[in-house]
Design an enzyme around this catalytic site. Structure first.
Site, PDB file in Angstrom:
ATOM      1  N   PHE A   2       4.003  -0.056   1.300  1.00 28.89           N
ATOM      2  CA  PHE A   2       3.912  -1.375   1.906  1.00 28.89           C
ATOM      3  C   PHE A   2       5.155  -2.179   1.522  1.00 28.89           C
ATOM      4  O   PHE A   2       5.965  -1.737   0.704  1.00 28.89           O
ATOM      5  CB  PHE A   2       2.644  -2.091   1.445  1.00 28.89           C
ATOM      6  N   SER A  41      -4.584   3.340   6.112  1.00 26.74           N
ATOM      7  CA  SER A  41      -4.540   2.523   4.899  1.00 26.74           C
ATOM      8  C   SER A  41      -4.195   1.084   5.249  1.00 26.74           C
ATOM      9  O   SER A  41      -3.256   0.830   6.007  1.00 26.74           O
ATOM     10  CB  SER A  41      -3.498   3.068   3.917  1.00 26.74           C
ATOM     11  N   CYS A  48      -4.507  -0.782  -1.853  1.00 26.50           N
ATOM     12  CA  CYS A  48      -4.475   0.149  -0.732  1.00 26.50           C
ATOM     13  C   CYS A  48      -5.859   0.758  -0.535  1.00 26.50           C
ATOM     14  O   CYS A  48      -6.367   1.468  -1.402  1.00 26.50           O
ATOM     15  CB  CYS A  48      -3.447   1.243  -1.009  1.00 26.50           C
ATOM     16  N   THR A  50      -8.889   2.541   2.376  1.00 29.23           N
ATOM     17  CA  THR A  50      -9.010   3.384   3.564  1.00 29.23           C
ATOM     18  C   THR A  50     -10.020   2.805   4.546  1.00 29.23           C
ATOM     19  O   THR A  50     -11.151   2.462   4.167  1.00 29.23           O
ATOM     20  CB  THR A  50      -9.450   4.803   3.164  1.00 29.23           C
ATOM     21  N   ALA A  68     -14.149   1.997  -4.816  1.00 28.93           N
ATOM     22  CA  ALA A  68     -14.682   2.774  -5.926  1.00 28.93           C
ATOM     23  C   ALA A  68     -14.730   1.893  -7.177  1.00 28.93           C
ATOM     24  O   ALA A  68     -14.099   0.829  -7.242  1.00 28.93           O
ATOM     25  CB  ALA A  68     -13.799   4.000  -6.180  1.00 28.93           C
ATOM     26  N   HIS A 106      -1.008  -0.132  -5.385  1.00 29.99           N
ATOM     27  CA  HIS A 106      -1.805   0.413  -6.475  1.00 29.99           C
ATOM     28  C   HIS A 106      -1.817  -0.653  -7.572  1.00 29.99           C
ATOM     29  O   HIS A 106      -0.864  -0.753  -8.358  1.00 29.99           O
ATOM     30  CB  HIS A 106      -1.211   1.718  -7.000  1.00 29.99           C
ATOM     31  N   THR A 157       9.115 -13.509  -5.981  1.00 27.24           N
ATOM     32  CA  THR A 157      10.204 -13.487  -6.967  1.00 27.24           C
ATOM     33  C   THR A 157       9.758 -14.205  -8.232  1.00 27.24           C
ATOM     34  O   THR A 157       9.251 -15.331  -8.170  1.00 27.24           O
ATOM     35  CB  THR A 157      11.454 -14.170  -6.392  1.00 27.24           C
TER      36      THR A 157
END
Length: 249
Positions: A2, A41, A48, A50, A68, A106, A157
């Protein structure tokens, strides 16, 4: 992969929890579903996830995702309530401009919004990272002034870092305040943090070289840096310099 440029704000419309995790339905999302497929995704607040079901027309366009327990423990998504808005970004296409930075979506950990202050039309925000643990070490080595950090999926930033207080700050221009959820979150709320992955790879390569692994070029580079540092501190003598004729000066 991404970019950290948020495309759209969706709305949590349903939550179903069980011992195995949590299912979220995100509605009012039609603009990012026009090219969607099952299994695609989508980054939701920087995580991220699904797509397991979607409908471009129903409820303003909705999609369902499964969280999860690992995702729930790493992110703020378990805190979301029906009606909350979330930042959305589709996986990067090869044909688009790369305007943010490399974002894996992630999430490393969550931080807490500590304080905020207006600066003209802009908004300054400061965050505190949790106490590091053996399982989740400090992320501060990867957060540097003018470097990148991903907060709730948005590429931002870094404007300041205080290692002693486990704090760092960012600034949101007026346009960004309107396009992401961060400005709407209150002090004390959690945000999802992903640090720049390039820093992680550099650290791992350097550590491997220091421990005798890695490539010969990396070991030579690290050795030279260490030697120069020791010379500058006066611990090692300066190496003799030869002139063009080959004699030592």
């Amino acid at each position: 992969m991404f970019t950290g440029l948020i495309e759209h704000l969706g709305t949590v419309s349903a939550i179903h929890r069980d011992d195995g995790g949590c299912a979220l339905t995100i509605s009012q999302s039609a603009p990012i579903l026009v090219d969607c497929h099952i299994g695609d995704s989508i980054a939701v607040n920087g995580a991220c996830l699904t797509v397991v079901e979607f409908d471009v027309e129903g409820d303003g366009g909705y999609f369902k995702i499964w969280l999860a327990n690992e995702t729930l423990s790493r992110t703020d998504l378990g805190d979301r309530k029906v009606g909350d808005q979330v930042n959305l970004e589709r996986a990067m296409g090869a044909h688009v401009r790369f305007g943010g930075h490399f974002v894996q979506a992630h999430v490393d950990i969550t931080a807490t919004i500590l304080k905020r202050a207006l600066d003209g039309d802009s908004l300054r925000l400061w965050f505190r990272l949790p106490e590091p643990t053996a399982e989740r070490p400090s992320l501060l080595p990867y957060i540097i002034p003018k470097g990148y950090v991903t907060i709730d999926g948005a590429s931002l930033t870094v404007t300041s870092v205080d290692d002693a207080e486990r704090m760092f700050g960012v600034m949101l221009i007026q346009h960004t305040q309107q396009k992401i959820t961060l400005a709407k979150k209150a002090n004390g709320e959690r945000v999802n943090i992903e640090v720049d992955m390039v820093g992680k790879y550099v650290e791992k390569s350097v550590l491997a070289a220091l421990e005798g692994g890695g490539g010969e070029a990396m070991r030579t580079f690290v050795q030279r840096i260490v030697e120069e540092t020791l010379v500058n501190k006066g611990i090692l003598p300066s190496a003799p310099v030869s002139n063009d004729s080959g004699s030592i000066q």
